[in-house]
Scaffold this motif. Structure first.
Motif, PDB file in Angstrom:
ATOM      1  N   LEU A 298      27.637  79.385  31.609  1.00 33.43           N
ATOM      2  CA  LEU A 298      27.761  77.951  31.898  1.00 33.43           C
ATOM      3  C   LEU A 298      26.493  77.206  31.493  1.00 33.43           C
ATOM      4  O   LEU A 298      26.553  76.086  30.983  1.00 33.43           O
ATOM      5  CB  LEU A 298      28.046  77.735  33.383  1.00 33.43           C
ATOM      6  N   SER A 299      25.329  77.834  31.693  1.00 36.17           N
ATOM      7  CA  SER A 299      24.071  77.182  31.303  1.00 36.17           C
ATOM      8  C   SER A 299      23.935  77.117  29.792  1.00 36.17           C
ATOM      9  O   SER A 299      23.458  76.120  29.246  1.00 36.17           O
ATOM     10  CB  SER A 299      22.878  77.907  31.925  1.00 36.17           C
TER      11      SER A 299
ATOM     12  N   ASN B 119      25.249  73.284  30.865  1.00 32.03           N
ATOM     13  CA  ASN B 119      25.292  72.865  32.265  1.00 32.03           C
ATOM     14  C   ASN B 119      24.047  73.317  33.029  1.00 32.03           C
ATOM     15  O   ASN B 119      23.466  74.356  32.735  1.00 32.03           O
ATOM     16  CB  ASN B 119      26.524  73.467  32.954  1.00 32.03           C
ATOM     17  N   LYS B 120      23.664  72.521  34.013  1.00 34.76           N
ATOM     18  CA  LYS B 120      22.612  72.928  34.935  1.00 34.76           C
ATOM     19  C   LYS B 120      23.280  73.654  36.093  1.00 34.76           C
ATOM     20  O   LYS B 120      24.178  73.117  36.737  1.00 34.76           O
ATOM     21  CB  LYS B 120      21.825  71.717  35.433  1.00 34.76           C
ATOM     22  N   VAL B 121      22.847  74.894  36.349  1.00 33.67           N
ATOM     23  CA  VAL B 121      23.579  75.790  37.244  1.00 33.67           C
ATOM     24  C   VAL B 121      22.665  76.344  38.335  1.00 33.67           C
ATOM     25  O   VAL B 121      21.541  76.761  38.067  1.00 33.67           O
ATOM     26  CB  VAL B 121      24.199  76.962  36.456  1.00 33.67           C
TER      27      VAL B 121
ATOM     28  N   ARG C  29      17.960  75.756  32.438  1.00 33.33           N
ATOM     29  CA  ARG C  29      19.077  75.137  33.176  1.00 33.33           C
ATOM     30  C   ARG C  29      19.717  76.094  34.184  1.00 33.33           C
ATOM     31  O   ARG C  29      20.859  75.910  34.598  1.00 33.33           O
ATOM     32  CB  ARG C  29      20.154  74.589  32.219  1.00 33.33           C
ATOM     33  N   LEU C  30      18.978  77.130  34.606  1.00 37.52           N
ATOM     34  CA  LEU C  30      19.542  78.144  35.495  1.00 37.52           C
ATOM     35  C   LEU C  30      18.582  78.417  36.660  1.00 37.52           C
ATOM     36  O   LEU C  30      17.410  78.732  36.441  1.00 37.52           O
ATOM     37  CB  LEU C  30      19.815  79.436  34.722  1.00 37.52           C
ATOM     38  N   PHE C  31      19.108  78.298  37.891  1.00 33.78           N
ATOM     39  CA  PHE C  31      18.289  78.445  39.088  1.00 33.78           C
ATOM     40  C   PHE C  31      18.958  79.423  40.055  1.00 33.78           C
ATOM     41  O   PHE C  31      20.176  79.564  40.060  1.00 33.78           O
ATOM     42  CB  PHE C  31      18.091  77.089  39.768  1.00 33.78           C
ATOM     43  N   LEU C  32      18.130  80.072  40.888  1.00 28.11           N
ATOM     44  CA  LEU C  32      18.611  81.088  41.823  1.00 28.11           C
ATOM     45  C   LEU C  32      18.110  80.809  43.228  1.00 28.11           C
ATOM     46  O   LEU C  32      16.925  80.537  43.430  1.00 28.11           O
ATOM     47  CB  LEU C  32      18.120  82.478  41.379  1.00 28.11           C
TER      48      LEU C  32
ATOM     49  N   PHE D 295      23.018  69.493  40.226  1.00 26.90           N
ATOM     50  CA  PHE D 295      23.574  70.553  39.391  1.00 26.90           C
ATOM     51  C   PHE D 295      24.999  70.221  38.941  1.00 26.90           C
ATOM     52  O   PHE D 295      25.746  69.540  39.645  1.00 26.90           O
ATOM     53  CB  PHE D 295      23.586  71.885  40.161  1.00 26.90           C
ATOM     54  N   ASP D 296      25.350  70.737  37.764  1.00 29.92           N
ATOM     55  CA  ASP D 296      26.723  70.615  37.283  1.00 29.92           C
ATOM     56  C   ASP D 296      27.629  71.631  37.966  1.00 29.92           C
ATOM     57  O   ASP D 296      28.797  71.357  38.248  1.00 29.92           O
ATOM     58  CB  ASP D 296      26.761  70.804  35.763  1.00 29.92           C
ATOM     59  N   TYR D 297      27.078  72.830  38.205  1.00 30.69           N
ATOM     60  CA  TYR D 297      27.832  73.894  38.881  1.00 30.69           C
ATOM     61  C   TYR D 297      26.925  74.606  39.873  1.00 30.69           C
ATOM     62  O   TYR D 297      25.765  74.895  39.576  1.00 30.69           O
ATOM     63  CB  TYR D 297      28.376  74.929  37.875  1.00 30.69           C
ATOM     64  N   ILE D 298      27.471  74.889  41.056  1.00 28.70           N
ATOM     65  CA  ILE D 298      26.816  75.752  42.033  1.00 28.70           C
ATOM     66  C   ILE D 298      27.751  76.932  42.258  1.00 28.70           C
ATOM     67  O   ILE D 298      28.880  76.754  42.731  1.00 28.70           O
ATOM     68  CB  ILE D 298      26.540  75.023  43.358  1.00 28.70           C
TER      69      ILE D 298
END
Length: 228
Positions: free
Chosen positions: A7-8, A12-14, A56-59, A94-97
């Motif tokens: 997705l990223s 998208n920012k995820v 664009r990817l976070f945890l 975010f665009d998606y969580i």
């Protein structure tokens, strides 16, 4: 991990939220024994920690400490809505969580369902996994009825599939017939050595083997999630 990465990559920012006390998602990113993690935020006043693990990817990580404090969470006031409250501020960022749930129907899974708009349900085409999914659908129905009426099943995805095994073929046909009222994704994630190798290397498939069929399967799944 790989759906989030796909997705990223698609722009998208995820945010990936690890709600499994085994912490496998966090470990795949090389995050072990995080000082700040999900359970601390749910039981306290601190915001959810968000570690940048890619473009664009976070945890939001977890580890075994969540298992030790799960009963404390279950007995807390408003337990099932605490993740919802903590995610409110993050939703607009975010665009998606994506919330990674444990393989059980305890308080962590309930929190995740209450906080979600949609569920993507992975099913291994084995008899034991199939029977377990019925309990999950019942829990989703209960959450919809009593707490979160906006919750829907976005789709079912077959995973850990041996496409050449007649047992898996017949089971997938049976599941498609049984759950014909639900969307079933065209993307199928097959059993693959490269997936296990990437997990050992603590890399997503895009970084580890971008030309592999396994990465293409996850990329197709992410594309379907975006468009359907």
């Amino acid at each position: 991990m790989n759906v989030g990465k796909a997705l990223s990559v698609l722009g998208n920012k995820v945010l990936l939220v690890d709600m499994d006390s085994q912490g496998n998602l966090s470990q795949c990113f090389g995050v072990h024994e995080p000082a700040d993690q999900v359970i601390d935020s749910l039981l306290g006043s601190s915001p959810l920690p968000m570690l940048e693990v890619g473009e664009r990817l976070f945890l939001t990580p977890s580890d075994i400490r969540m298992a030790y404090k799960e009963s404390e969470l279950a007995n807390a006031i408003g337990a099932d809505r605490r993740l919802t409250v903590k995610l409110e501020e993050a939703r607009s960022q975010f665009d998606y969580i994506l919330i990674d749930c444990p393989p059980s129907l305890g308080i962590c899974t309930t929190c995740s369902l209450v906080a979600s708009n949609h569920c993507v349900v992975p099913i291994q085409p084995e008899a034991s996994a199939y029977h377990g999914v019925e309990s999950l659908f019942n829990r989703i129905a209960e959450v919809r009825t009593y707490i979160n009426p906006s919750l829907t099943v976005k789709g079912i995805v077959f995973t850990m599939v041996h496409k050449n095994q007649s047992v898996h073929k017949s089971m997938m046909t049976h599941i498609r017939d049984t759950y014909r009222n639900f969307h079933i994704y065209d993307a199928v994630v097959e059993v693959s050595t490269v997936i296990k190798q990437s997990q050992v290397a603590k890399e997503d498939l895009y970084s580890y083997a971008p030309k592999s069929p396994s990465w293409q399967q996850y990329h197709q799944l992410a594309t379907e999630i975006m468009t359907l």
